[in-house]
Structures are given as structure tokens and as C-alpha cells.
Design an enzyme around this catalytic site. Structure first.
Site, short mmCIF file in Angstrom:
data_model
loop_
_atom_site.label_atom_id
_atom_site.label_comp_id
_atom_site.label_asym_id
_atom_site.label_seq_id
_atom_site.Cartn_x
_atom_site.Cartn_y
_atom_site.Cartn_z
CG HIS A 93 -2.11 0.99 1.32
ND1 HIS A 93 -1.59 2.07 1.50
CD2 HIS A 93 -3.10 1.04 0.90
CE1 HIS A 93 -2.77 3.00 1.27
NE2 HIS A 93 -3.61 2.37 0.96
CD GLU A 165 -5.32 1.73 -3.01
OE1 GLU A 165 -6.44 1.89 -2.92
OE2 GLU A 165 -4.37 1.65 -2.33
#
Ligand code: PEP
Length: 256
Positions: A93, A165
Site C-alpha cells: 500500500h 491506486e
């Protein structure tokens, strides 16, 4: 193909609050064959929630883990220790990359450790605002994708999920920085082409590619219908059970 809706709770909710949320969400949603619902609570809540979760309705994910199986790594929790508690783990992430300096080496070792421990890796990739502005998105996405997957065999590639993302689109409150469906479609196509070149046509077509970045109940439908996108990774909006349930319902409608 199945759709995946992943809620990343980040460092929010006490153990008690996590349990109350899970209870509420499980009451709100039905079990859907076509939509896999995944929530990623804080590490401390995973053990109790693993006893509470209705696996017909949803699955648990960890937000990160250490790639070593055991050993002198104070403060860390390994994939081996998470085995049986979670079905998925978010890896790479942007907050792990930027705030905790997760290196490419850590990320590829984590993907391999997840697979070794029967946990499905959700590998996050995405460019910064500066990289986006300078037209470097494809290069960054290719490097992070192939770097993260570099220890994955052709046999195991079907067990991996990719989440695109763009960092500049994460947690934007004004809406000024939302990624457009066309931009996301272009990157999804690029990711699939890169997977095809490396792992073959089947991988390029069948690996789930999710989108994440300020998804909410109002824009979820538009993102879920982007060609090449098979689901969503949701941060902020996943913290409100009603909003997350609405996104799940939208995914079900799009699948029908
Ligand atoms: C995230 O951090 O993975 C994310 C997508 O957050 P948000 O939905 O809040 O942009």
C-alpha cells in the site's frame, strides 16, 4: 469474473468497535456469489474477528505482514502467524511504501510469503502526483508490478490480485483530484498487457485488477464499469458500514 470489494480500515477502530462494525455489516449484506467482500481491520482485531466473521458473506484481510516466517523481528507479525486468520493481505500500500519505507525487496518478499502461506496477496501499485504530472505513470506502474511479482511463478500468478491506486487520488476530500474512468481504463489495459507479456494471455485476461482512490457510494458505479477493472479498494468510505454496504450493493447490481 467475480468482483472484489475491499475495505481498508487502516489504523481505525478499537477491537470492540471493529466487532460492532462487523456485526452491523453482516446484518446489512447478503451472501453474493458474484461479489467477494473483504475487510482489512487493524491487526489487533483480526483474531477476534476471525471467530465472528461469516465467511459466506465476507473475508478478512491483513493490511501488511512481515515476510519472514518466524524470528527476531521485534514488533512484527508474519504471514505464517496470520495463516488461518485471514484469506487476503494488502501488500505494498502507498502508505507502507511512503511512511514506512517498504522497499521493492520487502514487497516482493511479502507477495512470495503470502502465497507460501495460502494467503492471497492484494498487490497495490500506483504513481505519485509528480510522476503523474511528468508522464511517468506507465513506467512506475510497470516497475512496481513486475518488481512485486518477481518471485511469483507462472503457476502461482492466478492467485494474485492487483490494485491500482494512484497516490494523488487517494483520500481526496474536494473531488478535485479524482481519477477519471478513462485514465483508469488506460492503466488497467496497460497492467493487463504487461501481465500478458510476462505471464501469458490467460494471466493478462483473468487476474483481478481493482481500483482504489476516493471511492464512495456516488462514484462506485462509474469505477466498477471501467473496462478491465474487477473491483474496488476502499479506504475512507469503508469506515462507515452503511456506505460500504451501499458500494457492495452497487457491485452486485453491476455484476447482474
Ligand atoms: C486507500 O488508502 O487504499 C484508499 C483507497 O483510500 P481512500 O478510499 O480513502 O482514497
Amino acid at each position: 469474473m467475480k468482483s472484489y470489494i475491499v475495505g481498508n480500515w487502516k489504523m481505525n477502530f478499537s477491537v470492540g468497535e471493529s466487532s460492532v462494525y462487523l456485526h452491523k455489516l453482516q446484518q446489512k449484506i447478503r451472501a453474493f456469489r458474484s461479489v467477494e467482500v473483504i475487510v482489512a481491520p487493524s491487526l489487533v482485531a483480526l483474531q477476534p474477528l476471525s471467530l465472528q466473521v461469516d465467511r459466506k458473506k465476507l473475508r478478512l484481510a491483513a493490511q501488511s505482514a512481515n515476510p519472514h516466517d518466524f524470528g527476531a523481528y521485534t514488533g512484527e507479525v508474519s504471514f505464517t502467524q496470520l495463516r488461518g486468520l485471514v484469506d487476503y493481505c494488502i501488500i505494498g500500500h502507498s502508505e507502507r511504501r511512503q511512511l514506512f519505507h517498504a522497499s521493492d525487496k520487502d514487497i516482493r518478499a511479502s507477495v512470495a510469503a503470502a502465497l507460501r502461506n495460502q494467503i492471497t496477496p492484494i498487490l497495490c501499485i500506483g504513481e505519485t502526483e509528480t510522476e503523474h504530472t511528468f508522464g511517468e505513470t506507465h513506467d512506475v506502474v510497470r516497475d512496481q508490478l513486475l518488481g512485486g511479482l518477481s518471485e511469483v511463478s507462472t503457476e502461482d500468478i492466478s492467485k494474485v490480485i492487483i490494485a491500482y491506486e494512484p497516490i494523488w487520488a487517494i483520500s481526496t476530500t474536494t473531488g478535485a483530484h479524482l481519477a477519471s474512468p478513462d485514465e483508469i481504463a488506460d492503466i488497467a489495459k496497460f497492467i493487463r498487457r504487461t501481465l500478458t507479456e510476462t505471464y501469458g494471455k490467460e494471466a493478462g485476461e483473468n487476474i483481478p485488477v481493482l481500483y482504489g482512490g476516493s471511492v464512495n457510494p456516488s462514484n462506485a458505479g462509474a469505477y466498477l464499469t471501467v473496462p478491465g477493472i474487477n473491483g474496488l479498494l476502499v479506504g475512507g468510505a469503508s469506515l462507515v458500514a452503511d456506505q460500504f454496504a451501499e458500494i457492495i450493493e452497487t457491485a452486485k447490481k453491476v455484476q447482474d
